[in-house]
Design an enzyme around this catalytic site. Structure first.
Site, short mmCIF file in Angstrom:
data_model
loop_
_atom_site.label_atom_id
_atom_site.label_comp_id
_atom_site.label_asym_id
_atom_site.label_seq_id
_atom_site.Cartn_x
_atom_site.Cartn_y
_atom_site.Cartn_z
N LYS A 20 65.19 10.95 59.62
CA LYS A 20 65.94 11.93 59.91
C LYS A 20 66.36 12.02 61.17
CE LYS A 20 65.42 15.26 56.06
NZ LYS A 20 64.87 16.61 55.86
N GLY B 20 51.74 9.61 62.86
CA GLY B 20 52.43 9.76 61.67
C GLY B 20 52.76 8.16 61.12
N GLY C 125 53.80 15.30 64.82
CA GLY C 125 54.66 16.29 65.26
C GLY C 125 54.00 16.95 66.57
N ARG D 217 41.11 9.15 62.25
CA ARG D 217 41.07 10.57 62.92
C ARG D 217 39.67 10.88 63.37
NH1 ARG D 217 45.80 13.67 59.47
NH2 ARG D 217 47.61 12.94 61.15
P1 AMP Z 1 59.93 9.96 59.59
O1 AMP Z 1 58.66 10.86 59.26
O2 AMP Z 1 61.09 10.91 60.06
O3 AMP Z 1 59.25 9.11 60.85
O4 AMP Z 1 60.40 8.97 58.59
C1 AMP Z 1 59.50 8.00 58.08
C2 AMP Z 1 60.06 7.71 56.75
O5 AMP Z 1 61.34 7.28 56.62
C3 AMP Z 1 59.20 6.56 56.15
O6 AMP Z 1 58.65 6.80 55.09
C4 AMP Z 1 60.30 5.28 55.97
O7 AMP Z 1 59.97 4.78 54.63
C5 AMP Z 1 61.69 6.12 55.99
N1 AMP Z 1 62.72 5.48 56.30
C6 AMP Z 1 62.97 4.53 56.99
N2 AMP Z 1 64.20 3.84 56.98
C7 AMP Z 1 64.83 4.46 55.87
C8 AMP Z 1 66.04 4.10 55.46
N3 AMP Z 1 66.88 3.35 55.81
N4 AMP Z 1 66.24 4.80 54.40
C9 AMP Z 1 65.33 5.93 53.73
N5 AMP Z 1 64.32 6.04 54.31
C10 AMP Z 1 63.76 5.17 55.14
#
Ligand code: AMP
Length: 396
Positions: free
Chosen positions: A198, A354, A377, A35
């Protein structure tokens, strides 16, 4: 687009909102300076013009007052190294010291202000606080894409005090141009790769992308909500029970819009959320009770790789598995390799900030993709079609 290329900063003081929200270890060493390096072209252009630079940023999430661990003074030595010159520091972002130091700042000099979020007024978008900040410079430059989706005092509200002297820095301009390249007239086939924890975080983007992409790949934790919605056994994998209907409707919409929706068919499963867990491979619809899917499996990797490598535009947001743990990094790493290969073959690849940016950096592919966004975001919201307050404030 109003960019800093349109003016000379000779004899002017530029007040630049940067995003120096860098990760620090317990000894205050910067563990990733992306950054900071991303803001250098803007700072250097202004200094070269013969201007003076006043930098303002937030760091971490202070509770609304000064906290040693969130002081921006920790980044001063590294910034001085990157710029090859001395950097002054004001212990407060407003008040007498900041005013005096800004006033005394000469041509070619740099001043960094203390963390904006030591004042709760920053995140509240307080007008009086924004006005106080605005008094420090002659020209306002926003180069903080990572916070452009926030209507904070320094990112948006302040711009009204510079009706004829507000500009996008080079980083902001590059971020917006690269996002536009993907959103408008992408070269086909266009593939979006969505992953991460999610579905609910990315639902609006997924829906919008269904009107634009040829292929939509879904991996990571969010894939298990789709597997369960389709009647599969997913053990104790991550699931959003209240999004099962939504998952089915997305599958239906993809069919109607003739989007090739690819969901993982197999997973690397674990009996524990740990790098020491026992692991196995399973079909996504028959994961053993008490086990959870933590990465996409070999069949899914093969299938996804084929599609990614044949793409000409790629948008990637979210890892395919828990890439932070070595046992579950293969899916994310393999997809990153496929993105790199497609890029070598002429595709344009945009990596969302991210966790996706962190994953690409972990595998040393940052220089082998077309563009890695500094916004998590912010990029998501921009891609969803929302007007970012930081962008709007400069444009209006
Ligand atoms: P996000 O911030 O929504 O992009 O989520 C990223 C996070 O999702 C990372 O820290 C990953 O470790 C987690 N992640 C990815 N796949 C899985 C999974 N199958 N189960 C639990 N966490 C996950």
């Amino acid at each position: 687009m109003k960019t800093i290329d349109q003016i000379s900063f000779a004899g002017k003081k530029a007040l630049i909102r940067v995003d120096f929200n860098v990760p620090l270890d317990k000894d205050y060493n910067i563990t990733d300076d992306n950054r900071m390096t991303a803001a250098l072209p803007t700072i250097n252009k202004i200094l070269k013009d013969g201007g003076a630079v006043i930098l303002m940023s937030h760091l971490g999430r202070p509770k609304g007052g000064p906290e040693e661990k969130f002081s921006l003074k920790h980044v001063v030595p590294h910034l001085a190294d990157l710029l090859g010159q001395q950097v002054q520091f004001a212990d407060d972002c407003i008040g007498a010291e900041a005013v005096d130091k800004a006033k005394a700042l000469g041509k070619g000099e740099v001043l960094l202000l203390e963390n904006l979020r030591f004042y709760k007024e920053e995140e509240k978008g307080d007008m009086t606080f924004a006005e106080k900040l605005s008094k420090l410079g002659d020209i306002y430059v926003n180069d903080a894409f990572g916070t452009a989706h926030r209507a904070h005092a320094s990112t948006a509200v302040i711009a009204q005090f510079f009706p004829n002297a507000k500009y996008f820095g080079y980083l902001m301009a590059a971020e917006l141009e690269n996002a536009e390249k993907v959103l408008n007239n992408p070269v086909k086939p266009f593939t979006a790769i969505m992953g991460g924890a999610k579905v609910s975080d990315k639902i609006e983007l997924i829906e919008r992308l269904l009107d634009k992409v040829d292929n939509l790949i879904i991996g990571g934790g969010m894939a298990y909500t789709f597997a369960k919605a389709q009647g599969g056994n997913i053990g104790k994998s991550l699931v959003e029970e209240d999004k099962l209907e939504l998952a089915l409707s997305l599958i239906q919409k993809a069919k109607e819009k003739r989007v090739n929706l690819l969901l993982p068919t197999d997973s690397i499963i674990a009996d524990n959320f740990s790098n020491d867990a026992n692991t196995d491979t399973a079909q996504n619809n028959s994961i053993k009770d008490g086990w959870m899917g933590l990465d996409i499996g070999p069949d899914s990797i093969a299938e996804f790789t084929k599609v990614v490598e044949a793409s000409k535009t790629i948008l990637w947001n979210g890892p395919m598995g828990v890439f932070e743990m070595e046992k579950f990094e293969t899916g994310t790493k393999s997809i990153a390799e496929a993105v790199v290969k497609a890029t070598e073959n002429g595709a344009f690849s945009l990596i969302g900030g991210g966790d996706s940016a962190a994953a690409v950096a972990k595998f040393n592919f940052t220089d082998d993709v077309s563009y890695v966004s500094t916004g998590g975001g912010a990029l998501l919201e921009y891609m969803e079609g929302k007007e970012l307050p930081g962008v709007k404030a400069i444009n209006e």
